[in-house]
Design a protein around this motif. Structure first.
Motif, mmCIF file in Angstrom:
data_model
loop_
_atom_site.group_PDB
_atom_site.id
_atom_site.type_symbol
_atom_site.label_atom_id
_atom_site.label_comp_id
_atom_site.label_asym_id
_atom_site.label_seq_id
_atom_site.Cartn_x
_atom_site.Cartn_y
_atom_site.Cartn_z
ATOM 1 N N CYS A 110 0.846 -1.177 0.000
ATOM 2 C CA CYS A 110 0.000 0.000 0.000
ATOM 3 C C CYS A 110 0.894 1.244 0.000
ATOM 4 C CB CYS A 110 -0.990 0.024 1.158
ATOM 5 S SG CYS A 110 -0.298 0.179 2.806
ATOM 6 N N ALA A 111 0.362 2.316 -0.554
ATOM 7 C CA ALA A 111 1.136 3.541 -0.714
ATOM 8 C C ALA A 111 0.196 4.736 -0.721
ATOM 9 C CB ALA A 111 1.942 3.495 -2.008
ATOM 10 N N ALA A 112 0.718 5.904 -0.352
ATOM 11 C CA ALA A 112 -0.096 7.106 -0.260
ATOM 12 C C ALA A 112 0.408 8.188 -1.203
ATOM 13 C CB ALA A 112 -0.086 7.631 1.178
ATOM 14 N N THR A 113 -0.538 8.885 -1.851
ATOM 15 C CA THR A 113 -0.189 9.948 -2.766
ATOM 16 C C THR A 113 -1.071 11.167 -2.571
ATOM 17 O OG1 THR A 113 0.010 10.583 -5.096
ATOM 18 C CG2 THR A 113 -1.712 9.012 -4.557
ATOM 19 N N PRO A 114 -0.486 12.376 -2.637
ATOM 20 C CA PRO A 114 -1.303 13.586 -2.607
ATOM 21 C C PRO A 114 -1.719 14.019 -4.007
ATOM 22 C CG PRO A 114 0.991 14.198 -2.490
ATOM 23 C CD PRO A 114 0.945 12.686 -2.587
ATOM 24 N N ASP A 115 -1.218 13.326 -5.004
ATOM 25 C CA ASP A 115 -1.399 13.703 -6.399
ATOM 26 C C ASP A 115 -2.691 13.134 -6.949
ATOM 27 O OD1 ASP A 115 0.360 14.745 -8.890
ATOM 28 O OD2 ASP A 115 -0.855 13.032 -9.478
ATOM 29 N N GLY A 116 -3.464 13.946 -7.647
ATOM 30 C CA GLY A 116 -4.762 13.494 -8.142
ATOM 31 C C GLY A 116 -4.722 12.679 -9.402
ATOM 32 N N SER A 117 -3.537 12.479 -9.973
ATOM 33 C CA SER A 117 -3.483 11.773 -11.248
ATOM 34 C C SER A 117 -3.831 10.295 -11.123
ATOM 35 C CB SER A 117 -2.082 11.913 -11.864
ATOM 36 O OG SER A 117 -1.113 11.293 -11.047
ATOM 37 N N TRP A 118 -3.896 9.768 -9.877
ATOM 38 C CA TRP A 118 -4.235 8.355 -9.691
ATOM 39 C C TRP A 118 -5.603 8.020 -10.246
ATOM 40 C CZ3 TRP A 118 -8.671 7.195 -7.125
ATOM 41 C CH2 TRP A 118 -9.223 8.195 -6.310
ATOM 42 N N ARG A 119 -6.452 9.013 -10.435
ATOM 43 C CA ARG A 119 -7.819 8.760 -10.905
ATOM 44 C C ARG A 119 -7.844 8.196 -12.316
ATOM 45 N NH1 ARG A 119 -11.308 11.247 -7.267
ATOM 46 N NH2 ARG A 119 -10.287 12.717 -5.867
ATOM 47 N N THR A 120 -6.776 8.384 -13.061
ATOM 48 C CA THR A 120 -6.708 7.835 -14.413
ATOM 49 C C THR A 120 -5.609 6.802 -14.567
ATOM 50 O OG1 THR A 120 -5.336 9.728 -15.057
ATOM 51 C CG2 THR A 120 -7.695 9.871 -15.515
ATOM 52 N N ALA A 121 -4.551 6.915 -13.786
ATOM 53 C CA ALA A 121 -3.456 5.947 -13.873
ATOM 54 C C ALA A 121 -2.639 5.999 -12.588
ATOM 55 C CB ALA A 121 -2.562 6.232 -15.067
ATOM 56 N N MET A 122 -2.240 4.848 -12.108
ATOM 57 C CA MET A 122 -1.437 4.787 -10.888
ATOM 58 C C MET A 122 0.029 4.665 -11.262
ATOM 59 S SD MET A 122 -3.788 2.232 -8.595
ATOM 60 C CE MET A 122 -2.640 2.243 -7.208
ATOM 61 N N ARG A 123 0.824 5.656 -10.918
ATOM 62 C CA ARG A 123 2.247 5.666 -11.244
ATOM 63 C C ARG A 123 3.055 5.636 -9.958
ATOM 64 N NH1 ARG A 123 -0.249 9.205 -14.812
ATOM 65 N NH2 ARG A 123 -0.102 8.619 -17.009
ATOM 66 N N VAL A 124 3.994 4.722 -9.901
ATOM 67 C CA VAL A 124 4.790 4.518 -8.690
ATOM 68 C C VAL A 124 5.401 5.830 -8.207
ATOM 69 C CG1 VAL A 124 6.870 3.421 -7.779
ATOM 70 C CG2 VAL A 124 5.271 2.092 -9.180
ATOM 71 N N TYR A 125 5.919 6.638 -9.125
ATOM 72 C CA TYR A 125 6.660 7.838 -8.718
ATOM 73 C C TYR A 125 5.769 8.923 -8.117
ATOM 74 C CZ TYR A 125 5.249 9.338 -13.460
ATOM 75 O OH TYR A 125 4.556 9.641 -14.605
ATOM 76 N N ASN A 126 4.456 8.789 -8.232
ATOM 77 C CA ASN A 126 3.557 9.768 -7.631
ATOM 78 C C ASN A 126 3.241 9.481 -6.165
ATOM 79 O OD1 ASN A 126 3.251 11.436 -9.871
ATOM 80 N ND2 ASN A 126 1.550 10.239 -10.683
#
Length: 126
Positions: free
Chosen positions: A96-112
């Motif tokens: 599991c991982a946490a991101t503040p970036d909203g781009s996850w809504r279309t694609a999950m990128r490790v670096y985000n």
């Protein structure tokens, strides 16, 4: 201190189910989305599913749609991944991982993703 702690992995037969948990602490949850990634030996880490801690919106990879369900319990700062109809190809270490970036809504990128757990092994036997 930021912590993400996964649990719930194990060995299951094909067609079976497992529920993974990710307990989070040390950051402001409403500002983040928490996702699940998996990595099999010799393969790249891939995004599986993600959920917004603020509004509960979700994302699923095509490979798990209809079989996996992500959910959250804000009171417990915990995110769950219910995995049903498991297949041998689901065998991986799940992170599991946490991101503040909203781009996850279309694609999950490790670096985000800023914060990561240690991973839990899921093995599906045929």
């Amino acid at each position: 201190e930021v912590q993400l702690v996964e649990s719930g992995g194990g060995l299951v037969q094909a067609g079976g189910s497992l529920r993974l948990s990710c307990a989070a602490s040390g950051f402001s949850f409403d500002d983040y989305a928490i996702g699940w990634f998996r990595q099999a030996p010799g393969k790249e880490r891939e995004g599986v599913s993600c959920i917004s801690m603020s509004d509960g919106s979700t994302y699923y990879a095509d490979s798990v749609k209809g079989r996996f369900t992500i959910s959250k319990d804000n009171a417990k700062n915990t995110v769950y991944l219910q995995m049903d109809s498991l297949k041998p190809e689901d065998t991986s270490v799940y992170y599991c991982a946490a991101t503040p970036d909203g781009s996850w809504r279309t694609a999950m990128r490790v670096y985000n993703y800023d914060y990561w757990g240690q991973g839990t092994q899921v093995t599906v036997s045929s």
